[in-house]
Design a protein around this motif. Structure first.
Motif: not given
Length: 141
Positions: A2-9
């Motif tokens: 699985x790839x990292x998925x960052x959710x931004x503020x």
């Protein structure tokens, strides 16, 4: 894997513009992963400075990084300029996550998303401490 998925503020609190220097380039000819963390560090220092803080003195407390994550989005090259926006979220008793969005100035291409976990720390006692209220007030609900 699985790839990292960052959710931004949702909200950016600060923006800094930085050029990509020759020492930021790796053997592949593009911006290196270690340089991305260095650019994030530079943005963090500038973000804190706008409040008169330093990494070793935020309302009397220091900070340490508990973790870091990078989501690579596109290549960037020597001489290009990046706009780095900084935001905060995911507060907990001892800290929060700081997010950085790096966008190439010339074409608004997203280059990288970065997250660092900030933990407030007393370097004298070598222990974590509660996040100062003044810093916590910056974190959107």
């Amino acid at each position: 894997m699985a790839r990292i998925r960052l959710a931004l503020p949702a909200q950016s609190l600060f923006q800094l513009t930085l050029p990509i220097r020759i020492q930021d380039i790796n053997y592949g000819g593009h911006l290196s992963n270690s340089a991305i963390l260095g650019l994030a560090h530079e943005a963090r220092i500038a973000f804190l400075a706008q409040y008169g803080w330093q990494e070793l003195n935020i309302e009397g407390c220091g900070i340490i990084m508990a973790d870091a994550a990078i989501q690579f989005r596109a290549e960037a090259f020597h001489g290009e300029v990046l706009n780095i926006s900084v935001g905060l979220m995911d507060a907990f008793e001892y800290g929060c996550d700081m997010f950085y969005r790096m966008i190439r100035e010339s074409d608004a291409k997203e280059i990288a998303l970065v997250k660092t976990a900030l933990v407030f720390f007393d370097y004298g006692s070598r222990s974590k401490v509660a996040m100062p209220a003044a810093f916590a007030s910056l974190i959107p609900d």
